[in-house]
Design a protein around this motif. Structure first.
Motif, PDB file in Angstrom:
ATOM      1  N   THR A 174      -3.670  32.295 -24.685  1.00  0.00           N
ATOM      2  CA  THR A 174      -4.372  33.174 -25.628  1.00  0.00           C
ATOM      3  C   THR A 174      -5.346  34.041 -24.844  1.00  0.00           C
ATOM      4  N   THR A 175      -6.006  34.941 -25.551  1.00  0.00           N
ATOM      5  CA  THR A 175      -6.919  35.880 -24.908  1.00  0.00           C
ATOM      6  C   THR A 175      -8.202  36.001 -25.706  1.00  0.00           C
ATOM      7  N   ALA A 176      -9.312  36.115 -24.986  1.00  0.00           N
ATOM      8  CA  ALA A 176     -10.597  36.426 -25.601  1.00  0.00           C
ATOM      9  C   ALA A 176     -11.218  37.586 -24.837  1.00  0.00           C
ATOM     10  N   ASP A 177     -12.015  38.372 -25.538  1.00  0.00           N
ATOM     11  CA  ASP A 177     -12.721  39.487 -24.910  1.00  0.00           C
ATOM     12  C   ASP A 177     -14.179  39.112 -24.691  1.00  0.00           C
ATOM     13  N   TYR A 205     -26.313  40.041  -3.169  1.00  0.00           N
ATOM     14  CA  TYR A 205     -26.946  39.151  -4.154  1.00  0.00           C
ATOM     15  C   TYR A 205     -26.670  39.734  -5.539  1.00  0.00           C
ATOM     16  N   PHE A 206     -26.054  38.943  -6.418  1.00  0.00           N
ATOM     17  CA  PHE A 206     -25.687  39.505  -7.712  1.00  0.00           C
ATOM     18  C   PHE A 206     -25.822  38.472  -8.831  1.00  0.00           C
ATOM     19  N   THR A 207     -25.886  39.018 -10.030  1.00  0.00           N
ATOM     20  CA  THR A 207     -25.945  38.198 -11.245  1.00  0.00           C
ATOM     21  C   THR A 207     -24.756  38.551 -12.115  1.00  0.00           C
ATOM     22  N   GLU A 208     -23.996  37.524 -12.526  1.00  0.00           N
ATOM     23  CA  GLU A 208     -22.878  37.706 -13.447  1.00  0.00           C
ATOM     24  C   GLU A 208     -23.285  37.201 -14.827  1.00  0.00           C
ATOM     25  N   ASP A 209     -22.920  37.987 -15.830  1.00  0.00           N
ATOM     26  CA  ASP A 209     -23.288  37.652 -17.201  1.00  0.00           C
ATOM     27  C   ASP A 209     -22.054  37.832 -18.090  1.00  0.00           C
ATOM     28  N   TYR A 210     -21.564  36.738 -18.671  1.00  0.00           N
ATOM     29  CA  TYR A 210     -20.429  36.775 -19.594  1.00  0.00           C
ATOM     30  C   TYR A 210     -20.940  36.491 -21.013  1.00  0.00           C
ATOM     31  N   LEU A 211     -20.521  37.331 -21.971  1.00  0.00           N
ATOM     32  CA  LEU A 211     -20.912  37.141 -23.364  1.00  0.00           C
ATOM     33  C   LEU A 211     -19.678  37.332 -24.252  1.00  0.00           C
ATOM     34  N   TYR A 212     -19.319  36.304 -25.005  1.00  0.00           N
ATOM     35  CA  TYR A 212     -18.132  36.337 -25.865  1.00  0.00           C
ATOM     36  C   TYR A 212     -18.257  37.439 -26.913  1.00  0.00           C
ATOM     37  N   GLN A 213     -17.152  38.187 -27.120  1.00  0.00           N
ATOM     38  CA  GLN A 213     -17.130  39.253 -28.120  1.00  0.00           C
ATOM     39  C   GLN A 213     -16.152  38.944 -29.258  1.00  0.00           C
ATOM     40  N   SER A 214     -14.904  38.615 -28.901  1.00  0.00           N
ATOM     41  CA  SER A 214     -13.914  38.365 -29.940  1.00  0.00           C
ATOM     42  C   SER A 214     -12.714  37.642 -29.342  1.00  0.00           C
ATOM     43  N   GLY A 215     -11.829  37.139 -30.183  1.00  0.00           N
ATOM     44  CA  GLY A 215     -10.608  36.496 -29.724  1.00  0.00           C
ATOM     45  C   GLY A 215     -10.667  34.988 -29.801  1.00  0.00           C
ATOM     46  N   ALA A 216      -9.765  34.354 -29.054  1.00  0.00           N
ATOM     47  CA  ALA A 216      -9.626  32.899 -29.095  1.00  0.00           C
ATOM     48  C   ALA A 216     -10.846  32.207 -28.484  1.00  0.00           C
ATOM     49  N   THR A 217     -11.048  30.980 -28.848  1.00  0.00           N
ATOM     50  CA  THR A 217     -12.140  30.171 -28.293  1.00  0.00           C
ATOM     51  C   THR A 217     -11.593  28.817 -27.870  1.00  0.00           C
ATOM     52  N   ASN A 218     -12.346  28.163 -27.002  1.00  0.00           N
ATOM     53  CA  ASN A 218     -11.995  26.837 -26.526  1.00  0.00           C
ATOM     54  C   ASN A 218     -13.301  26.149 -26.146  1.00  0.00           C
TER      55      ASN A 218
END
Length: 420
Positions: A174-177, A205-218
């Motif tokens: 499945t896919t989530a955005d 040196y970096f910061t990664e930030d992921y935030l769920y928008q839509s699609g499948a979840t687990n």
């Protein structure tokens, strides 16, 4: 008398056996480019042996510089015996250049990147500029690169970027955005070993930030994740390319290795990633140019939805769409034939026919994934190039790629500069 004659003959022989040397190096045709800079990076200098191989190497180096459209040399006798003046004649590029990349597919995806760069800051071949990107979200970057800042061999690069995109994350078929943000600061030391070999070493040196928008979840896939990381980078390049205006000939190899370390105890593990781009260019007749790029890449094979190798319109497969898949390994081949359709004075119209093909290793998968038909993309296509010969990288390109593998898309890719 015979002894005097013998001495004269001996003296004449010694004079004639002296090596030819350079009386002076003179630079002509440059306006914004500093004469002192050209002399700093040239191997031919006053007093050195007159060596055509060194002169040819200097000219090839000059023709690679963003500030120079073309360069050639002349050699004339000086006023002293065995002394010669060497003239480097330079045709300059205009180097304050806007950049633009626009890409779309038949799914009505649309994204663009606009930038402005100066490639000859202070007449020293220093690159400085930045870009703004709109790919659903806003992004920007600022770049500074001075490969000859300290000497002919030693330079420095500093980059800052704040990139935000909508990233598809793949798991459980499945896919989530996710809204993905990467804010980073990077410093690199640049070292030119010799004419064909160079290395870059640095830290990001970096910061990664992921935030769920839509699609499948687990439950095992976080919907929000923020992590700070250090990236250690090493780049080795072998470059034996030779440029004549829009034509390129020769071989180039760029190896990029990175070690990414999380500074916090988060769910994204440390990993290694490396890839090599092999490029081969060949002149075909007076108007043809065959261009090839092969990328081989692998990373730590973690079973993660955040795998590092992307399948993307603007990176590797023209027409495929904006970031449609990810993997922990990649094999990508881009091959195209470029042909000059029209050329007059400063303007060149160039057509091209290409095939972009690639395959990816699934996260946590096996090397056999590379031969799995589900992971294979093949996109032939055609394009046009509108080229200004005396403005650096002033190549406006339009490519249309059409997928011939299952579930393929098609689309246009616009940009500044050759695709590779």
């Amino acid at each position: 008398m015979k002894y005097i004659t013998a001495l004269i003959l001996l003296f004449t022989t010694l004079v004639n056996s002296q090596e030819n040397s350079v009386a002076d190096l003179k630079i002509q045709g440059n306006k914004r480019l500093k004469t002192s800079f050209v002399k700093k990076i040239s191997q031919i200098k006053q007093g050195v042996k007159l060596d055509s191989a060194l002169i040819e190497a200097d000219i090839r180096l000059l023709k690679r510089l963003p500030s120079i459209a073309h360069a050639y040399y002349q050699v004339f006798p000086a006023n002293a015996p065995n002394q010669y003046n060497v003239f480097y004649n330079i045709e300059e590029n205009f180097t304050i250049i806007p950049s633009a990349n626009v890409y779309t597919t038949n799914d009505d995806e649309f994204a663009y990147r606009l930038g402005l760069y100066e490639f000859n800051l202070f007449g020293q071949n220093i690159t400085f500029g930045g870009f703004y990107q709109k790919d659903i979200f806003d992004s920007y970057a600022i770049n500074f690169r001075a490969p000859f800042l300290f000497s002919r061999k030693l330079g420095l690069a500093i980059n800052y970027q704040d990139l935000t995109t909508l990233e598809p994350v793949f798991f459980d078929n499945t896919t989530a955005d996710y809204r993905y943000n990467n804010a980073s600061i990077e410093a690199l030391g640049l070292f030119q070993i010799n004419f064909t070999n160079r290395i870059e070493l640095g830290l990001n040196y970096f910061t990664e930030d992921y935030l769920y928008q839509s699609g499948a979840t687990n439950p095992e896939v976080p919907q929000e994740l923020r992590v700070k990381k250090l990236l250690y980078k090493a780049i080795y390049e072998y470059n034996n390319l030779n440029y004549t205006y829009q034509y390129v000939e020769g071989f180039r190899s760029i190896f990029n290795f990175q070690y990414v370390h999380s500074t916090e105890d988060e769910q994204l593990p440390d990993f290694l990633i490396g890839w090599n781009d092999f490029q081969y260019f060949k002149r075909l007749g007076k108007k043809g140019n065959w261009a090839n790029r092969l990328r081989l890449g692998l990373s730590t094979n973690n079973d993660t939805p955040f795998a590092p190798f992307a399948v993307d319109n603007n990176l590797n497969i023209r027409g495929v769409g904006n970031l449609i898949d990810r993997g922990t390994g990649a094999i990508v081949l881009n091959t195209e034939y470029r042909h000059t359709l029209y050329e007059k004075n400063w303007f060149v119209l160039q057509g091209n026919a290409f095939v972009d093909a690639g395959s990816w290793q699934n996260p946590g998968g096996d090397l056999s994934d590379f031969v799995d038909s589900d992971n294979l993309r093949i996109y032939p296509g055609i394009g046009l190039r509108f080229i200004h010969k005396s403005i650096f990288n002033a190549i406006f390109r339009i490519d249309y790629g059409y997928g011939i593998t299952p579930n393929a898309t098609n689309g246009l890719v616009f940009g500044i500069g050759q695709y590779f």
